[in-house]
Design a protein around this motif. Structure first.
Motif, short mmCIF file in Angstrom:
data_model
loop_
_atom_site.label_atom_id
_atom_site.label_comp_id
_atom_site.label_asym_id
_atom_site.label_seq_id
_atom_site.Cartn_x
_atom_site.Cartn_y
_atom_site.Cartn_z
N GLN A 115 -9.33 35.47 -59.19
CA GLN A 115 -8.04 35.91 -59.72
C GLN A 115 -8.06 37.42 -60.01
O GLN A 115 -7.12 38.14 -59.69
CB GLN A 115 -7.71 35.11 -61.00
N GLU A 116 -9.16 37.88 -60.60
CA GLU A 116 -9.28 39.30 -60.92
C GLU A 116 -9.29 40.16 -59.64
O GLU A 116 -8.72 41.24 -59.61
CB GLU A 116 -10.54 39.55 -61.76
N ILE A 117 -9.95 39.64 -58.61
CA ILE A 117 -9.99 40.36 -57.33
C ILE A 117 -8.59 40.46 -56.72
O ILE A 117 -8.16 41.52 -56.27
CB ILE A 117 -10.95 39.66 -56.32
N HIS A 118 -7.85 39.35 -56.75
CA HIS A 118 -6.50 39.37 -56.18
C HIS A 118 -5.61 40.36 -56.94
O HIS A 118 -4.84 41.11 -56.34
CB HIS A 118 -5.87 37.97 -56.21
N SER A 119 -5.73 40.37 -58.27
CA SER A 119 -4.94 41.30 -59.08
C SER A 119 -5.32 42.75 -58.78
O SER A 119 -4.47 43.63 -58.74
CB SER A 119 -5.14 41.04 -60.57
N LEU A 120 -6.62 42.96 -58.58
CA LEU A 120 -7.12 44.31 -58.28
C LEU A 120 -6.54 44.81 -56.95
O LEU A 120 -6.06 45.96 -56.85
CB LEU A 120 -8.66 44.29 -58.21
N VAL A 121 -6.57 43.96 -55.94
CA VAL A 121 -6.07 44.35 -54.62
C VAL A 121 -4.58 44.71 -54.71
O VAL A 121 -4.13 45.73 -54.16
CB VAL A 121 -6.31 43.22 -53.58
N ALA A 122 -3.83 43.90 -55.47
CA ALA A 122 -2.39 44.15 -55.63
C ALA A 122 -2.15 45.44 -56.43
O ALA A 122 -1.27 46.24 -56.09
CB ALA A 122 -1.74 42.97 -56.33
N LEU A 148 -18.97 43.36 -49.04
CA LEU A 148 -17.86 43.82 -49.89
C LEU A 148 -16.53 43.24 -49.40
O LEU A 148 -15.69 42.82 -50.20
CB LEU A 148 -17.78 45.36 -49.89
N VAL A 149 -16.36 43.21 -48.09
CA VAL A 149 -15.12 42.65 -47.53
C VAL A 149 -15.00 41.16 -47.87
O VAL A 149 -13.91 40.69 -48.24
CB VAL A 149 -15.03 42.90 -46.00
N GLY A 154 -11.69 37.34 -52.38
CA GLY A 154 -11.50 36.50 -53.57
C GLY A 154 -11.34 35.04 -53.19
O GLY A 154 -10.44 34.35 -53.66
N THR A 155 -12.24 34.56 -52.31
CA THR A 155 -12.12 33.16 -51.87
C THR A 155 -13.36 32.35 -52.22
O THR A 155 -13.69 31.38 -51.53
CB THR A 155 -11.91 33.09 -50.34
N ARG A 156 -14.06 32.74 -53.27
CA ARG A 156 -15.21 31.94 -53.69
C ARG A 156 -14.73 30.55 -54.10
O ARG A 156 -13.73 30.43 -54.80
CB ARG A 156 -15.92 32.62 -54.87
N SER A 197 -19.37 28.20 -54.71
CA SER A 197 -19.05 28.28 -56.14
C SER A 197 -20.30 28.63 -56.95
O SER A 197 -21.43 28.38 -56.52
CB SER A 197 -18.48 26.95 -56.64
N LYS A 198 -20.07 29.16 -58.14
CA LYS A 198 -21.17 29.57 -59.01
C LYS A 198 -22.05 28.36 -59.36
O LYS A 198 -23.28 28.42 -59.31
CB LYS A 198 -20.62 30.17 -60.31
N GLN A 199 -21.37 27.27 -59.73
CA GLN A 199 -22.05 26.04 -60.10
C GLN A 199 -23.01 25.61 -58.99
O GLN A 199 -24.17 25.31 -59.21
CB GLN A 199 -20.95 24.98 -60.30
#
Length: 316
Positions: A115-122, A148-149, A154-156, A197-199
């Motif tokens: 979510q943070e990545i998507h907001s950053l890109v926007a 990086l790409v 933001g698709t983890r 995923s992190k888990q």
């Protein structure tokens, strides 16, 4: 788990007026400015900016920049921007001009949620009318650029349902892509560490240790190199514990001669409402001193006072 919360009985107009008064006339009341801004949440600060514009027809951030100087100014102005815009500004600075601040790119892109990545890109698009991915691609190269790409998408995966078979398969694939191969299959590292995923990945790391007899970090150090290696290690650290990753970054920013103020500011601002309490706890355990004390010994003046307010307390 943040140290900064919404201020009770908040009144944006009243705060805007207080800041206006703190800055008018000759010289400014820095103490009043720092007390007010560090005790409001980011959402509230954004409202103060709007109120300031409605009341005085002026841009609060521009006025603060004019009144304040140096590191203190950088910190206060950072606090006034919404998190995504703050990240966008950091990245813009990291890739603008001569050379690239890879450490900044690594820190932000390895630690942010989807979510943070998507907001950053926007936010980057909105603030600079440029495409963040294109700018990063233009400024980096090789496997470092590819990872990086991947992170920028933001698709983890976010599901907590973990398949044991897939855990075993991923651990085996990582082992075969690195330790057991002549040369390294970097694409496999990028795919698994960039997407799962992190888990799931925490279990993959445990399984990896079991089948290879060494932690994944040691294999990454042996198999990868340069900025790509640093990025992958940061991703692994953030997957294990974001709080520990930031505690370590803060410690390194302050230990030894000189302080890496940009790193210090960026982390204290970006984590103050998310996990500062966890970072403080890890810091205390890991370095046997409190984050509060280290900031106190390492900085000075209003800059120090503002950082200590963001830290939110001493754990000694």
């Amino acid at each position: 788990r943040g140290s900064v919360k919404d201020f009770p009985g908040f009144d944006a107009n009243q705060d805007a007026e207080a800041l206006y008064n703190a800055m008018k006339g000759f010289g400014s009341d820095k103490e009043a400015i720092l007390d007010l801004i560090t005790s409001r949440s980011n959402k509230q600060r954004v409202e103060i900016c709007q109120a300031y514009k409605s009341l005085y027809g002026k841009d609060l951030i521009a006025d603060l920049k004019y009144e304040l100087t140096g590191k203190f100014e950088r910190l206060i102005v950072s606090l006034m921007r919404p998190p995504a815009y703050s990240d966008a500004k950091e990245i813009k600075d990291a890739i603008g001009g001569i050379g690239t601040d890879e450490k900044c790119l690594i820190e932000i892109l390895a630690s942010r949620t989807n979510q943070e990545i998507h907001s950053l890109v926007a936010a980057y698009k909105d603030a600079y009318e440029r495409d963040l991915e294109a700018d990063i691609v233009g400024d980096t190269s090789g496997h470092f650029k590819k990872m990086l790409v991947v992170l920028l998408q933001g698709t983890r995966e976010e599901d907590d349902v973990v398949s044991e078979d897939l855990v075993e398969q991923d651990a085996k694939d990582l082992l075969e892509a690195g330790e057991l191969k002549w040369g390294t299959d970097e694409a496999q590292f990028i795919y698994i560490l960039g997407r799962r995923s992190k888990q799931h990945l925490r279990l993959v790391f445990d399984e990896y240790l079991k089948i290879s007899g060494k932690p994944i970090e040691r294999s990454i150090r042996g198999e990868l190199s340069g900025d790509f290696e640093k990025l992958m290690l940061a991703v692994v650290k953030c997957i294990r514990s974001t709080a520990e990753y930031f505690a370590e970054r803060l410690y390194k920013a302050m230990k030894g001669m000189g302080t890496r103020d940009n790193t210090l500011i960026r982390i204290m601002v970006s984590r103050s409402e998310i996990d500062m309490l966890d970072i403080r706890e890890v810091f205390r355990t890991k370095y046997e001193k409190s984050l509060y004390n280290m900031i106190k010994e390492d900085t000075s003046g209003e800059y120090k006072k503002a950082l200590l307010k963001l830290c939110g307390g001493d754990d000694e």
